[in-house]
Motif scaffolding. Structure first.
Motif, PDB file in Angstrom:
ATOM      1  N   ALA A 160       0.900  -0.450   0.104  1.00 46.29           N
ATOM      2  CA  ALA A 160       0.275  -0.197   0.028  1.00 46.29           C
ATOM      3  C   ALA A 160       1.089   1.519   0.322  1.00 46.29           C
ATOM      4  O   ALA A 160       0.054   2.407  -0.815  1.00 46.29           O
ATOM      5  N   ARG A 161       1.724   0.953   0.325  1.00 50.18           N
ATOM      6  CA  ARG A 161       3.013   2.428   0.618  1.00 50.18           C
ATOM      7  C   ARG A 161       3.616   2.998   0.068  1.00 50.18           C
ATOM      8  O   ARG A 161       3.690   3.807  -1.120  1.00 50.18           O
ATOM      9  N   ALA A 162       3.777   1.707  -1.482  1.00 44.18           N
ATOM     10  CA  ALA A 162       4.529   1.805  -2.586  1.00 44.18           C
ATOM     11  C   ALA A 162       3.021   2.996  -3.562  1.00 44.18           C
ATOM     12  O   ALA A 162       3.522   3.013  -4.758  1.00 44.18           O
ATOM     13  N   VAL A 163       1.800   1.565  -3.524  1.00 41.33           N
ATOM     14  CA  VAL A 163       1.089   2.241  -4.029  1.00 41.33           C
ATOM     15  C   VAL A 163       0.195   3.724  -4.344  1.00 41.33           C
ATOM     16  O   VAL A 163       0.071   4.118  -5.087  1.00 41.33           O
ATOM     17  N   TYR A 164       0.386   4.191  -2.905  1.00 37.09           N
ATOM     18  CA  TYR A 164      -0.582   5.222  -2.825  1.00 37.09           C
ATOM     19  C   TYR A 164      -0.233   6.410  -3.258  1.00 37.09           C
ATOM     20  O   TYR A 164      -0.494   7.283  -3.830  1.00 37.09           O
ATOM     21  N   PHE A 165       1.538   6.157  -3.574  1.00 38.58           N
ATOM     22  CA  PHE A 165       1.742   7.843  -4.040  1.00 38.58           C
ATOM     23  C   PHE A 165       1.572   7.965  -5.071  1.00 38.58           C
ATOM     24  O   PHE A 165       2.837   8.782  -5.246  1.00 38.58           O
ATOM     25  N   ASN A 166       1.021   7.011  -6.111  1.00 43.28           N
ATOM     26  CA  ASN A 166       1.236   7.005  -7.075  1.00 43.28           C
ATOM     27  C   ASN A 166       2.538   7.678  -7.950  1.00 43.28           C
ATOM     28  O   ASN A 166       3.665   8.306  -8.487  1.00 43.28           O
ATOM     29  N   ALA A 167       3.406   5.676  -7.470  1.00 43.35           N
ATOM     30  CA  ALA A 167       4.903   5.839  -8.224  1.00 43.35           C
ATOM     31  C   ALA A 167       4.562   6.097  -9.616  1.00 43.35           C
ATOM     32  O   ALA A 167       3.248   5.575 -10.382  1.00 43.35           O
ATOM     33  N   LYS A 168       5.749   5.962 -10.650  1.00 45.91           N
ATOM     34  CA  LYS A 168       5.235   5.996 -11.826  1.00 45.91           C
ATOM     35  C   LYS A 168       6.508   4.678 -12.153  1.00 45.91           C
ATOM     36  O   LYS A 168       6.821   4.054 -13.022  1.00 45.91           O
ATOM     37  N   ILE A 169       7.528   4.184 -11.114  1.00 41.75           N
ATOM     38  CA  ILE A 169       8.375   3.133 -11.271  1.00 41.75           C
ATOM     39  C   ILE A 169       8.286   2.057  -9.872  1.00 41.75           C
ATOM     40  O   ILE A 169       8.577   2.894  -9.278  1.00 41.75           O
ATOM     41  N   LEU A 170       7.877   1.156 -10.651  1.00 42.08           N
ATOM     42  CA  LEU A 170       7.668   0.828  -8.859  1.00 42.08           C
ATOM     43  C   LEU A 170       8.902  -0.700  -9.110  1.00 42.08           C
ATOM     44  O   LEU A 170       8.838  -1.331  -9.708  1.00 42.08           O
ATOM     45  N   ILE A 171       9.468  -1.163  -7.785  1.00 39.41           N
ATOM     46  CA  ILE A 171      10.072  -2.198  -7.624  1.00 39.41           C
ATOM     47  C   ILE A 171       9.645  -3.051  -6.341  1.00 39.41           C
ATOM     48  O   ILE A 171       9.410  -2.292  -5.602  1.00 39.41           O
ATOM     49  N   MET A 172       9.379  -4.590  -6.765  1.00 43.58           N
ATOM     50  CA  MET A 172       9.211  -5.019  -6.057  1.00 43.58           C
ATOM     51  C   MET A 172       9.856  -6.461  -5.517  1.00 43.58           C
ATOM     52  O   MET A 172      10.747  -7.138  -6.594  1.00 43.58           O
ATOM     53  N   ASP A 173      10.180  -6.233  -4.782  1.00 43.96           N
ATOM     54  CA  ASP A 173      11.529  -7.485  -4.131  1.00 43.96           C
ATOM     55  C   ASP A 173      10.428  -8.767  -3.669  1.00 43.96           C
ATOM     56  O   ASP A 173      10.415  -8.508  -2.174  1.00 43.96           O
ATOM     57  N   GLU A 174      10.055  -9.739  -4.141  1.00 42.68           N
ATOM     58  CA  GLU A 174       9.340 -10.487  -3.817  1.00 42.68           C
ATOM     59  C   GLU A 174       8.451  -9.830  -2.928  1.00 42.68           C
ATOM     60  O   GLU A 174       8.278 -11.207  -2.262  1.00 42.68           O
ATOM     61  N   PRO A 175       7.021  -9.527  -3.943  1.00 41.88           N
ATOM     62  CA  PRO A 175       6.248  -9.012  -2.993  1.00 41.88           C
ATOM     63  C   PRO A 175       5.285 -10.331  -2.733  1.00 41.88           C
ATOM     64  O   PRO A 175       4.724  -9.511  -1.680  1.00 41.88           O
ATOM     65  N   THR A 176       5.631 -11.401  -3.071  1.00 43.91           N
ATOM     66  CA  THR A 176       4.365 -11.932  -2.501  1.00 43.91           C
ATOM     67  C   THR A 176       5.154 -13.489  -1.778  1.00 43.91           C
ATOM     68  O   THR A 176       4.690 -14.284  -1.111  1.00 43.91           O
ATOM     69  N   ALA A 177       6.387 -13.315  -1.174  1.00 45.18           N
ATOM     70  CA  ALA A 177       7.027 -13.887  -0.631  1.00 45.18           C
ATOM     71  C   ALA A 177       6.043 -14.761   0.760  1.00 45.18           C
ATOM     72  O   ALA A 177       6.053 -15.659   0.777  1.00 45.18           O
ATOM     73  N   ALA A 178       5.777 -14.198   1.466  1.00 44.67           N
ATOM     74  CA  ALA A 178       4.767 -13.598   2.484  1.00 44.67           C
ATOM     75  C   ALA A 178       3.486 -14.307   3.082  1.00 44.67           C
ATOM     76  O   ALA A 178       2.197 -14.953   2.966  1.00 44.67           O
ATOM     77  N   LEU A 179       2.440 -13.892   1.077  1.00 50.24           N
ATOM     78  CA  LEU A 179       1.507 -14.282   1.095  1.00 50.24           C
ATOM     79  C   LEU A 179       1.121 -16.106   0.715  1.00 50.24           C
ATOM     80  O   LEU A 179       1.606 -16.882   0.376  1.00 50.24           O
ATOM     81  N   GLY A 180      -0.381 -16.069   1.291  1.00 51.33           N
ATOM     82  CA  GLY A 180      -0.752 -17.236   0.883  1.00 51.33           C
ATOM     83  C   GLY A 180      -1.424 -17.039  -0.459  1.00 51.33           C
ATOM     84  O   GLY A 180      -1.253 -15.935  -0.926  1.00 51.33           O
ATOM     85  N   PRO A 181      -1.889 -18.046  -1.045  1.00 48.92           N
ATOM     86  CA  PRO A 181      -2.413 -18.270  -2.120  1.00 48.92           C
ATOM     87  C   PRO A 181      -3.469 -17.266  -2.956  1.00 48.92           C
ATOM     88  O   PRO A 181      -3.052 -16.164  -3.780  1.00 48.92           O
ATOM     89  N   HIS A 182      -4.418 -16.704  -2.294  1.00 46.45           N
ATOM     90  CA  HIS A 182      -5.364 -16.282  -2.401  1.00 46.45           C
ATOM     91  C   HIS A 182      -4.757 -14.373  -2.748  1.00 46.45           C
ATOM     92  O   HIS A 182      -5.363 -13.264  -3.124  1.00 46.45           O
ATOM     93  N   GLU A 183      -4.224 -14.068  -1.309  1.00 52.11           N
ATOM     94  CA  GLU A 183      -3.358 -13.155  -1.228  1.00 52.11           C
ATOM     95  C   GLU A 183      -1.788 -12.952  -2.346  1.00 52.11           C
ATOM     96  O   GLU A 183      -1.855 -11.537  -3.103  1.00 52.11           O
TER      97      GLU A 183
END
Ligand SMILES: Nc1ncnc2c1ncn2[C@@H]1O[C@H](COP(=O)(O)OP(=O)(O)O)[C@@H](O)[C@H]1O
Ligand SMILES: [Mg+2]
Lengths: 254, 439
Positions: A160-183
């Motif tokens: 949410a922090r990365a998305v909120y501020f209207n990024a033009k360039i987004l870096i996601m370093d293993e964003p789903t590492a801690a997530l279950g299948p649904h998330e």
């Protein structure tokens, strides 16, 4: 085969090198990223993926090389510089202050203030409720420190922090590492939505199926060096795995 | 744990009535614990006096007024130590900063300025105060710079400072005691003339109560505006009533402590009058206590309502995350130590004014009381957690123990040290238990 994109890249990392002590963590690596594109950064643990993107996010200072944004060379000396260029990062470690609540983390370094210059807590909470309602409607723990959240909830705060501020360039370093299948599925949809909005996204991801589904191109790194880049549509997942595991470049790579 | 909708009423089935009460009023249970401990200490000393010595003298206007004055300099420094400890640092030098600032501010007003401006010139006390606070800030900034930019641990830098500034204080006056201080300056230390009297105290009381009520109304309006859950109205009245009640009781107490006969005589003699029959002039709030109240207010606003305060907590919670969020953590460290130094400067002003002199022992061992006050008040040495009000209550607890021991006849320093040492360890142990239980 070559880069299918034409025109000026959104981001161009040219010949980036950085060493820690004697270890060349990133060794003359070049990568580019176009608007509306998702570029996967792949490679084994320790390949240098996180270190490379930290040079772009301002967490590390490159030893050599150039960073170009929209064709102009820029200096990124600290995270504030990166933010000023609309670069937002979801770090592998999430980079949350555990003792603060979701809203405080979301706005950390960019707090909303009222006309007296005081932090406007209620407005920050309201904004946080809005964006979390969009990203993770189940999230309700707004008034507890993020240390009390589950891995997935913490991850959604970082996203949410990365998305909120209207990024033009987004870096996601293993964003789903801690997530279950649904998330994980929700994050995939989010990536597609942001891509459609014209953001450029660097995605570090280990799951080859996600890479095949979400990325336009994939850059593979090994021991700090660039193995090669492929257009995901032109290769099979085995081709990419071969690059990751053996450093073997398929003919389509460039 | 699964997600639960935010509402003060969740889990009401499994919760005790007391738990529901705390949740509705949003009172921190640790605050209640600290206040309970404080009350227990007060009642304990009073009861011991009443039962064993035949006279309870702790819960008297006179003693409580003195307690408030004695707490001021430790309390003021403890508010700054909260920030230092939250960011995982320590400042061992504050007692010595008090010493060196007190000494130079003393020299300034006693030996350097009077020949230039004339003895008793009204600018002298102002210059001495400004100089003292500025000197403290400069010393703090210097130490903070070594800690932040040369990466020397704060423990080492301020341990060095502990010795260095004490040595400087001695050298500044070649070991002499500088006294008496400027007569206006001396009022900042309290005493019969260094207090605002009954009327002034009621004005302060009214302002403080109005401030509390105004803040509560504004807070409720802001939450309403955004459609957040509100505290039940009875809880608002309870919290507001309790806060105002404490303010009013404090005012009643300081206004019940009269000037002693000698001061009355002196006062009326200056007016050219006899002391009237049954003359009663109340002390009211002492200046150092008002200064402490202002410091507490300012520091609370700083910590809870400004970006600076956010960054202090963020650095304590996760320094790396703070830096990645664009916070200049080094500059923050310098500012925090500078603030600590400035507050030590304020404490030096109060302590030297109270003694009416600058001595070599001024502030000696204060660093330990200040650190203990912050820690007893709930500041975690692991970083990231602490409150300003906690530090003040912590200071009150420690100073109460100290003065209470004197009052019941254990004035010998060794008993005091034993009791305060035990209290410190016990307080931290209770805090650890509490934290484990809420996990
Ligand atoms: N701050 C640092 N200090 C020392 N070595 C580091 C640091 N950051 C990364 N490295 C080293 O750089 C190499 C690449 O690490 P990293 O970029 O985290 O790999 P990846 O993200 O691809 O798993 C590793 O050998 C790692 O130990
Ligand atoms: Mg990594």
């Amino acid at each position: 085969m070559s880069n299918p994109n034409t025109g000026t890249p959104l981001v161009e990392l040219r010949d980036i090198s950085i060493a820690f002590g004697g270890i060349k963590a990133v060794d003359h690596v070049s990568v580019d990223l176009y608007p509306g594109e998702v570029v996967g950064l792949l490679g084994h643990n320790g390949a240098g993926k996180s270190t490379l993107i930290k040079c772009l996010s301002g967490a590390y200072q490159k030893d050599a090389g150039q960073i170009l944004i929209n064709g102009h060379e820029v200096e990124i000396d600290d995270p504030r510089d990166a933010r000023a260029h609309n670069i937002e990062t979801i770090y592998q470690t999430l980079a949350l202050a555990d003792n603060l609540d979701a809203a405080s983390n979301l706005f950390l370094g960019r707090e909303l203030v009222n006309s007296f210059g005081f932090v406007d807590e209620t407005r920050m909470e309201a904004e946080t409720r809005k964006i979390m309602g969009r990203l993770n409607p189940n999230f309700q723990k707004f008034n507890v420190p993020v240390s009390a959240l589950s891995g997935g909830q913490r991850q959604s705060v970082a996203i949410a922090r990365a998305v909120y501020f209207n990024a033009k360039i987004l870096i996601m370093d293993e964003p789903t590492a801690a997530l279950g299948p649904h998330e994980t599925q929700m994050v995939a949809e989010l990536i597609q939505e942001l891509k459609a909005q014209g953001l450029g996204i660097f995605l570090i991801e280990h799951d080859i199926h996600s890479v095949m589904k979400l990325c336009d191109r994939a850059v593979v790194m090994k021991n700090g060096q660039r193995v090669g880049c492929v257009n995901v549509g032109d290769v099979t997942d085995d081709d990419i795995l071969g690059m990751i595991i053996m450093g073997k470049k398929p003919p389509q790579a460039y | 744990m699964s997600d639960t909708p935010h509402s003060p009423q969740t889990n009401s089935k499994t919760e005790s009535a007391f738990g529901r009460f705390l949740r509705a009023t949003e009172i921190d249970p640790r605050l209640l614990g600290m206040l309970g401990a404080l009350l227990l200490i007060w009642v304990g000393f009073h009861a011991y006096g009443a039962l064993v010595l035949g006279e309870g003298s702790f819960l008297t206007p006179r003693n409580l007024w003195n307690l408030s004055v004695q707490t001021a300099s430790i309390g003021i420094m403890a508010t700054g130590m909260v920030l230092v400890i939250i960011t995982r640092n320590i400042d061992l030098s504050v007692g010595s900063i008090v010493g060196v600032v007190g000494m130079y501010a003393g020299l300034l007003q006693v030996e350097w300025l009077p020949p230039v401006l004339g003895l008793g010139h009204p600018a002298i006390w102002i210059l001495a105060v400004v100089f003292g606070i500025a000197l403290g800030a400069v010393i703090g900034a210097l130490q903070g710079t070594l800690i932040a930019y040369l990466a020397i641990p704060s423990f080492i830098v301020t341990l060095g400072g502990l010795m260095l500034w004490r040595g400087m204080a001695f050298l500044a006056s070649s070991g002499r005691t500088i006294s008496p201080v400027d007569s206006t300056f001396a009022l900042l230390g309290g005493g019969p003339y260094g207090a605002i009297g009954a009327t002034g105290s009621w004005i302060v009381c009214a302002l403080a109560a109005a401030g509390v009520i105004w803040m509560m109304i504004r807070g409720r309006a802001a939450r309403k505006l955004h459609g957040f859950a509100l505290r039940p109205i009875w809880a608002e009245y309870f919290v507001g009533g309790l806060s105002c009640g404490v303010i009013i009781i404090a005012t009643l107490v300081v206004n019940a402590y009269p000037w002693p006969k000698g001061i009355l005589k002196d006062y009326y003699a200056k007016l050219g009058q006899e002391v009237p029959e049954g003359a009663f002039i109340a002390h009211g709030f002492a200046y150092p206590v008002l200064i402490m109240a202002l410091v507490v207010l300012a520091m609370t606003v700083l910590m809870t309502r400004t970006r600076f305060g956010r960054y202090v907590f963020a650095i304590g919670g996760n320094p790396e995350a703070a830096a990645l969020s664009g916070i200049n953590t080094r500059a923050m460290t310098v500012k925090i130590f500078m603030l600590m130094g400035a507050l030590a400067g304020v404490a030096a002003v109060i302590a030297s004014a109270r003694l009416n002199s600058a001595t070599n022992a001024l502030g000696d061992l204060d660093e330990l009381m200040v650190i203990a006050a912050a820690v007893v008040g709930g500041t975690s040495l692991a970083g990231g957690v602490g409150t300003i009000y906690g530090a003040i209550i912590g200071a009150l607890v420690l100073v109460s123990l100290q003065t209470g021991m004197v009052l019941i006849g254990f004035g010998d320093g060794s008993y005091r040290k034993i009791v305060i040492g035990l209290a410190l360890v016990l307080a931290v142990y209770l805090d650890i238990i509490y934290r484990k239980r809420i996990k």
